[in-house]
Design an enzyme around this catalytic site. Structure first.
Site, mmCIF file in Angstrom:
data_model
loop_
_atom_site.group_PDB
_atom_site.id
_atom_site.type_symbol
_atom_site.label_atom_id
_atom_site.label_comp_id
_atom_site.label_asym_id
_atom_site.label_seq_id
_atom_site.Cartn_x
_atom_site.Cartn_y
_atom_site.Cartn_z
ATOM 1 C CE LYS A 238 -3.383 2.629 2.655
ATOM 2 N NZ LYS A 238 -4.174 2.760 3.890
ATOM 3 C CG ASP A 243 -5.741 8.086 4.207
ATOM 4 O OD1 ASP A 243 -6.558 8.723 3.512
ATOM 5 O OD2 ASP A 243 -6.053 7.108 4.907
ATOM 6 C CE LYS A 250 -6.859 8.529 7.525
ATOM 7 N NZ LYS A 250 -7.403 7.332 8.143
ATOM 8 C CG ASP A 261 -2.270 5.171 4.943
ATOM 9 O OD1 ASP A 261 -2.165 4.113 5.577
ATOM 10 O OD2 ASP A 261 -3.336 5.532 4.414
ATOM 11 C CD GLU A 322 -6.822 5.367 1.933
ATOM 12 O OE1 GLU A 322 -5.696 5.028 2.319
ATOM 13 O OE2 GLU A 322 -7.780 5.523 2.707
ATOM 14 N NE ARG A 324 -10.937 -1.311 3.223
ATOM 15 C CZ ARG A 324 -11.555 -1.477 4.387
ATOM 16 N NH1 ARG A 324 -12.717 -2.104 4.423
ATOM 17 N NH2 ARG A 324 -11.024 -1.036 5.502
#
Length: 471
Positions: A238, A243, A250, A261, A322, A324
């Protein structure tokens, strides 16, 4: 650092290692007052300054200690004593050590020099710093140093990229770094921009990327060995460089930590460096879907329905799920276009994994018993531990959508790391040996070298050890 098989008559610096049992046995050979300060317990250090120089008494703890504990002790010693260490030939004393234990100690010394931004200014990286050790041959010492330096080069690159502030690792900057890395190590480098991704149908990845001010960079790095009939390992990391959560914004309280991330990608990056420097007899296909998850007028929205690379449709219920989305396309692109013996994806994916395990281990999901056991065993050996969680089909019901094949979260407040794994399983194109590692709690956390949370280097030793021993 140089490792040399010899012993001079006199040294101004000595590293003398003891387990508690060794100290009990041999303490009578030293000044009796030392026992007031030193008992051989793990991480104890007593500095004995005398006319000829300085002896560091280093405690390892119980003689039953695991190899990774030796690395931990050396790492802490290196960090805490870095201002005192002299760049001089140094005698190493630990007759009870075997070759593997000595290697772990050297790795720990080198890894303990890490700080951000990393440079090799510490005495341990100076060629005038020699460790003299009598009971290992020059050939073995050369191999130990090569492995230790290769590992440190991989792990410090992993830590540096994870620690970089968001403005210093925009997609174009990281992409350029990978391109140069590929040149340096003769890796095959491919990167798809937004136009190419659209042509290929990488819709799940593009959904996340469409809100970004930066060009897409769906990147593939290939390490190829000259060894015939070698195994091929597929890795997907990933790589969300920052993010925000997107439209599903968030909480701002700890959002600055979201520069971490890309922890899956940096673990893969460190492993590629180790494999390249060690010329490992395997092939590695690494897929890194690089993007940030930003908010803009073109950002994807909750309720959007996206078509992924493998043709499955996804209803987006939360734009903060996001990772996944990008991994879905990464996995299906890898499994459709390359023949691999095993596929492992790594991701700082869910808060659910953090709540479950904190910083003790990563969450492991696998459709293959052999791979699952191998990962658990490797995690225990390297202290980059994993705990297996179920992939039962009962969880699949929670990702069924009314308007698409799947939805990207379940909306239930439970088991999101399992839901995410079950979601990703829909994109491995029936690959028989796949594992998903959710490393959200372990890639970035409390470290000895930093005041705030920082990169731990998790994943590099786990993957390197696994790949090096996978036959």
């Amino acid at each position: 650092m140089k490792l040399i098989n010899k012993r001079n008559k006199q040294y101004t610096q000595v590293f003398h290692l003891f387990t508690e049992e060794e100290w009990t046995k041999t303490s009578k050979n030293f000044n009796k007052n030392i026992s007031t300060f030193f008992t051989g317990k793990k991480n104890e250090v007593f500095i004995n300054a005398h006319e000829e120089g300085i002896t560091y008494f280093i405690g390892l703890g119980k003689s039953t200690l695991a190899d990774f504990e030796i690395q931990q002790v050396a790492n802490k010693f290196s960090q805490t004593q870095k201002k005192n260490i002299q760049t001089v030939p140094t005698l190493f004393l630990a007759d009870f050590f075997n070759e593997k234990q000595f290697e772990e100690f050297i790795k720990g010394l080198l890894l303990g020099t890490y700080h951000y931004p990393f440079d090799k200014s510490h005495p341990f990286w100076n060629s005038k710093f020699e460790i003299h050790v009598e009971n290992l041959s020059p050939k073995k010492l050369d191999a130990i140093l090569q492995r230790s330096e290769a590992l440190c080069n991989g792990q410090t690159a992993c830590q540096d990229w994870l620690n970089k502030p968001a403005n210093l690792k925009k997609p174009d900057i990281f992409n350029a770094y990978l391109k140069n890395l590929a040149k340096k190590y003769q890796l095959k480098y491919t990167a798809f921009n937004r136009k190419k991704c659209e042509e290929l149908g990488l819709g799940a990845y593009l959904a996340v990327n469409q809100g970004s001010a930066y060009e897409a960079a769906f990147t593939i790095l290939e390490y190829t060995t000259t060894v015939k009939k070698a195994k091929t390992i597929g890795l997907v990391g990933k790589c969300v460089l920052f993010d925000t959560g997107g439209i599903s914004l968030k909480n701002p309280t700890n959002m600055h930590y979201m520069k971490s991330d890309m922890g899956g990608a940096t673990a893969v990056l460190g492993t590629l460096i180790y494999a390249s420097e060690m010329n490992l007899p395997v092939n590695i296909i690494a897929v890194l879907p690089i993007t940030d998850n930003a908010i803009s007028e073109s950002a994807y929205l909750p309720s959007d329905v996206i078509t992924a690379y493998n043709g499955k449709t996804i209803e987006v219920l939360d734009t903060d799920a996001e990772g996944r989305m990008t991994l879905a396309d990464g996995l299906s692109y890898l499994t459709k276009n390359y023949k691999t013996d095993i596929v492992i994806d790594l991701a700082t994916l869910t808060g659910s994994a953090v709540r479950m395990f904190g910083d003790t281990c990563g969450a492991l999901f696998s459709n293959n018993e052999e791979l699952k056991n191998l990962l658990i065993k490797t995690g225990d050996a390297t202290n980059q531990r994993l705990w297996n969680l179920p992939l039962w089909d009962v969880w699949k019901d929670d990702i069924q959508s009314d308007v698409a094949d799947l939805k990207n979260i379940s909306m239930k407040p439970i088991g999101d790391c399992i839901i995410a794994a079950k979601f990703l399983e829909q994109f491995i194109e029936n690959h028989p040996k796949w594992a998903h590692l959710d490393i959200a709690g372990v890639a970035f956390g409390n470290t000895n070298y930093s005041k705030e949370k920082a990169a731990t280097g998790y994943g590099v030793q786990l993957l390197s050890h696994l790949i090096e021993n996978y036959h």
